[in-house]
Design a protein around this motif. Structure first.
Motif, PDB file in Angstrom:
ATOM      1  N   LEU A 124       0.326  23.449  14.880  1.00 46.69           N
ATOM      2  CA  LEU A 124       1.353  23.909  15.810  1.00 46.69           C
ATOM      3  C   LEU A 124       1.790  22.729  16.659  1.00 46.69           C
ATOM      4  CD1 LEU A 124       2.942  26.157  17.371  1.00 46.69           C
ATOM      5  CD2 LEU A 124       0.889  26.419  18.791  1.00 46.69           C
ATOM      6  N   ASP A 125       3.101  22.519  16.764  1.00 51.17           N
ATOM      7  CA  ASP A 125       3.661  21.459  17.602  1.00 51.17           C
ATOM      8  C   ASP A 125       4.442  22.123  18.724  1.00 51.17           C
ATOM      9  OD1 ASP A 125       4.648  19.135  18.678  1.00 51.17           O
ATOM     10  OD2 ASP A 125       5.766  18.504  16.892  1.00 51.17           O
ATOM     11  N   VAL A 126       3.897  22.062  19.940  1.00 51.59           N
ATOM     12  CA  VAL A 126       4.489  22.726  21.100  1.00 51.59           C
ATOM     13  C   VAL A 126       5.457  21.772  21.785  1.00 51.59           C
ATOM     14  CG1 VAL A 126       4.027  23.813  23.324  1.00 51.59           C
ATOM     15  CG2 VAL A 126       2.429  24.136  21.419  1.00 51.59           C
ATOM     16  N   GLY A 127       6.721  22.189  21.897  1.00 50.41           N
ATOM     17  CA  GLY A 127       7.736  21.288  22.428  1.00 50.41           C
ATOM     18  C   GLY A 127       8.074  20.226  21.407  1.00 50.41           C
ATOM     19  N   CYS A 128       8.381  20.651  20.199  1.00 55.12           N
ATOM     20  CA  CYS A 128       8.496  19.733  19.055  1.00 55.12           C
ATOM     21  C   CYS A 128       9.718  18.831  19.120  1.00 55.12           C
ATOM     22  CB  CYS A 128       8.512  20.518  17.745  1.00 55.12           C
ATOM     23  SG  CYS A 128       9.942  21.627  17.570  1.00 55.12           S
ATOM     24  N   GLY A 129      10.688  19.142  19.979  1.00 54.48           N
ATOM     25  CA  GLY A 129      11.876  18.309  20.045  1.00 54.48           C
ATOM     26  C   GLY A 129      12.591  18.249  18.707  1.00 54.48           C
ATOM     27  N   VAL A 130      12.973  17.050  18.288  1.00 61.72           N
ATOM     28  CA  VAL A 130      13.682  16.889  17.013  1.00 61.72           C
ATOM     29  C   VAL A 130      12.725  16.790  15.833  1.00 61.72           C
ATOM     30  CG1 VAL A 130      15.741  15.887  18.065  1.00 61.72           C
ATOM     31  CG2 VAL A 130      13.860  14.379  17.337  1.00 61.72           C
ATOM     32  N   GLY A 131      11.441  17.084  16.057  1.00 59.08           N
ATOM     33  CA  GLY A 131      10.499  17.234  14.947  1.00 59.08           C
ATOM     34  C   GLY A 131       9.828  15.965  14.469  1.00 59.08           C
ATOM     35  N   THR A 132       9.890  14.895  15.236  1.00 61.89           N
ATOM     36  CA  THR A 132       9.313  13.625  14.785  1.00 61.89           C
ATOM     37  C   THR A 132       7.821  13.763  14.499  1.00 61.89           C
ATOM     38  OG1 THR A 132      10.941  12.463  16.143  1.00 61.89           O
ATOM     39  CG2 THR A 132       9.083  11.173  15.306  1.00 61.89           C
ATOM     40  N   PHE A 133       7.074  14.336  15.434  1.00 63.41           N
ATOM     41  CA  PHE A 133       5.632  14.470  15.220  1.00 63.41           C
ATOM     42  C   PHE A 133       5.326  15.611  14.258  1.00 63.41           C
ATOM     43  CE2 PHE A 133       1.151  15.300  16.567  1.00 63.41           C
ATOM     44  CZ  PHE A 133       0.661  14.035  16.294  1.00 63.41           C
ATOM     45  N   SER A 134       6.160  16.639  14.232  1.00 63.72           N
ATOM     46  CA  SER A 134       5.969  17.725  13.260  1.00 63.72           C
ATOM     47  C   SER A 134       5.990  17.190  11.840  1.00 63.72           C
ATOM     48  CB  SER A 134       7.070  18.783  13.425  1.00 63.72           C
ATOM     49  OG  SER A 134       6.995  19.432  14.662  1.00 63.72           O
ATOM     50  N   CYS A 159      -4.876  22.518  14.158  1.00 58.96           N
ATOM     51  CA  CYS A 159      -4.441  21.501  15.122  1.00 58.96           C
ATOM     52  C   CYS A 159      -3.321  22.085  15.965  1.00 58.96           C
ATOM     53  CB  CYS A 159      -3.947  20.244  14.396  1.00 58.96           C
ATOM     54  SG  CYS A 159      -3.093  19.059  15.481  1.00 58.96           S
ATOM     55  N   ILE A 160      -3.389  21.846  17.257  1.00 57.09           N
ATOM     56  CA  ILE A 160      -2.279  22.145  18.160  1.00 57.09           C
ATOM     57  C   ILE A 160      -1.961  20.858  18.904  1.00 57.09           C
ATOM     58  CG2 ILE A 160      -1.470  23.482  20.132  1.00 57.09           C
ATOM     59  CD1 ILE A 160      -3.333  25.722  19.293  1.00 57.09           C
ATOM     60  N   ALA A 161      -0.694  20.457  18.845  1.00 51.48           N
ATOM     61  CA  ALA A 161      -0.257  19.222  19.483  1.00 51.48           C
ATOM     62  C   ALA A 161       0.868  19.521  20.462  1.00 51.48           C
ATOM     63  CB  ALA A 161       0.216  18.219  18.437  1.00 51.48           C
ATOM     64  N   SER A 162       0.925  18.739  21.519  1.00 49.57           N
ATOM     65  CA  SER A 162       2.017  18.857  22.482  1.00 49.57           C
ATOM     66  C   SER A 162       2.272  17.492  23.091  1.00 49.57           C
ATOM     67  CB  SER A 162       1.688  19.872  23.576  1.00 49.57           C
ATOM     68  OG  SER A 162       2.781  20.010  24.452  1.00 49.57           O
ATOM     69  N   ILE A 163       3.510  17.032  22.981  1.00 53.21           N
ATOM     70  CA  ILE A 163       3.873  15.688  23.446  1.00 53.21           C
ATOM     71  C   ILE A 163       4.965  15.797  24.503  1.00 53.21           C
ATOM     72  CG2 ILE A 163       4.851  13.462  22.762  1.00 53.21           C
ATOM     73  CD1 ILE A 163       3.513  13.833  20.042  1.00 53.21           C
ATOM     74  N   ALA A 164       4.660  15.327  25.705  1.00 52.87           N
ATOM     75  CA  ALA A 164       5.612  15.293  26.823  1.00 52.87           C
ATOM     76  C   ALA A 164       6.236  16.660  27.084  1.00 52.87           C
ATOM     77  CB  ALA A 164       6.695  14.245  26.572  1.00 52.87           C
ATOM     78  N   THR A 165       5.415  17.694  27.043  1.00 47.59           N
ATOM     79  CA  THR A 165       5.902  19.064  27.234  1.00 47.59           C
ATOM     80  C   THR A 165       5.118  19.827  28.300  1.00 47.59           C
ATOM     81  OG1 THR A 165       6.697  19.221  24.946  1.00 47.59           O
ATOM     82  CG2 THR A 165       6.243  21.288  26.076  1.00 47.59           C
ATOM     83  N   LEU A 166       3.807  19.638  28.351  1.00 43.42           N
ATOM     84  CA  LEU A 166       2.981  20.494  29.201  1.00 43.42           C
ATOM     85  C   LEU A 166       3.206  20.264  30.691  1.00 43.42           C
ATOM     86  CD1 LEU A 166      -0.434  20.940  27.392  1.00 43.42           C
ATOM     87  CD2 LEU A 166       1.749  22.098  27.057  1.00 43.42           C
ATOM     88  N   HIS A 167       3.873  19.166  31.075  1.00 38.24           N
ATOM     89  CA  HIS A 167       4.142  18.986  32.501  1.00 38.24           C
ATOM     90  C   HIS A 167       5.181  19.996  33.005  1.00 38.24           C
ATOM     91  CE1 HIS A 167       7.220  16.290  30.676  1.00 38.24           C
ATOM     92  NE2 HIS A 167       7.965  16.662  31.706  1.00 38.24           N
ATOM     93  N   HIS A 168       5.797  20.734  32.093  1.00 39.03           N
ATOM     94  CA  HIS A 168       6.722  21.794  32.488  1.00 39.03           C
ATOM     95  C   HIS A 168       6.009  23.121  32.749  1.00 39.03           C
ATOM     96  CE1 HIS A 168      10.228  19.345  31.671  1.00 39.03           C
ATOM     97  NE2 HIS A 168       9.779  19.070  30.469  1.00 39.03           N
ATOM     98  N   MET A 169       4.688  23.148  32.581  1.00 39.35           N
ATOM     99  CA  MET A 169       3.932  24.394  32.712  1.00 39.35           C
ATOM    100  C   MET A 169       2.668  24.151  33.531  1.00 39.35           C
ATOM    101  SD  MET A 169       3.990  25.378  28.667  1.00 39.35           S
ATOM    102  CE  MET A 169       4.942  24.209  27.702  1.00 39.35           C
ATOM    103  N   ALA A 170       2.101  25.228  34.025  1.00 40.80           N
ATOM    104  CA  ALA A 170       0.817  25.149  34.719  1.00 40.80           C
ATOM    105  C   ALA A 170      -0.286  25.000  33.677  1.00 40.80           C
ATOM    106  CB  ALA A 170       0.591  26.391  35.561  1.00 40.80           C
TER     107      ALA A 170
END
Length: 223
Positions: free
Chosen positions: A45-55, A107-118
């Motif tokens: 799972l890619d959380v906040g995947c954007g344009v999918g580079t890491f996906s 695997c769950i990944a999140s890049i430059a996304t979690l700062h938008h959440m608690a």
């Protein structure tokens, strides 16, 4: 104070056309994140995947990848760039509103996304969706809280310049700068001490590391 999802969606729709698969401050750390995964996994799972580079990098070693993003424009571009990856599914979705079955992903990944959440809200959700033995990979920006942080951050300026030159990173256009400045004006980043505190309670044993390009990583293997 976290920005409402509607504003985040609008800002990332504006940023999407300028999002590159080439070298960026975030993409620089993709190899570091990937080295914490086994050669082959079933689901990611890619959380906040954007344009999918890491996906797309995950898809090279996962049977199935699910990429989520609030921005329809990010998802549209991700789909356009991923036609050679039939094992990726993209969805316009808010991870906080997603109802994942327990133990769904290796695997769950999140890049430059979690700062938008608690963190104390989103991390339990992600931990629950991770399979036993699965890996959580987080890369995000942090807020300096000490003189040492400021000095360490200053090292990022020449490092970013050198890596940008070596990787032929083009300067942002005026339109891109304006889009990023509008987005950045509402961003709030987490202090490393707060990341460590939350992780100590929710993700015991997580490895948290500060990186020179103004990022931190959190790597956790679920028992």
């Amino acid at each position: 104070m976290f920005q409402p999802p509607e504003r985040i969606q609008r800002e990332f729709d504006q940023i999407a056309p300028f999002s590159s698969d080439g070298w960026t401050h975030n993409n620089h750390y993709h190899p570091f994140l990937l080295k914490h995964l086994p050669p082959r996994i079933e689901s990611a799972l890619d959380v906040g995947c954007g344009v999918g580079t890491f996906s797309r990098l995950l898809a090279a070693r996962a049977d199935r990848v699910l990429g989520l993003d609030l921005s329809p424009e990010m998802i549209r571009i991700a789909q356009e760039r991923s036609t050679a990856f039939p094992n990726i599914e993209y969805q316009v979705a808010d991870v906080l509103q997603s109802d994942f079955a327990p133990a769904s992903f290796d695997c769950i990944a999140s890049i430059a996304t979690l700062h938008h959440m608690a963190l104390d809200v989103v991390l339990p959700l992600l931990a629950n969706a991770l399979k036993p033995g699965g890996t959580l990979l987080i890369l995000d920006l942090y807020q300096a809280e000490s003189r040492g942080d400021l000095l360490f951050g200053a090292l990022g300026i020449p490092v970013a310049f050198v890596y940008g030159k070596l990787n032929h990173h083009e300067p942002d256009s005026e339109a891109a700068r304006q889009a990023w400045e509008e987005h950045g004006s509402g961003d709030n980043y987490t202090r490393i001490s707060d990341v460590r505190r939350v992780a100590r309670d929710l993700l015991p044993g997580a490895q948290i590391r500060k990186h020179v390009l103004w990022r931190y990583s959190l790597v956790w293997r679920k028992p």
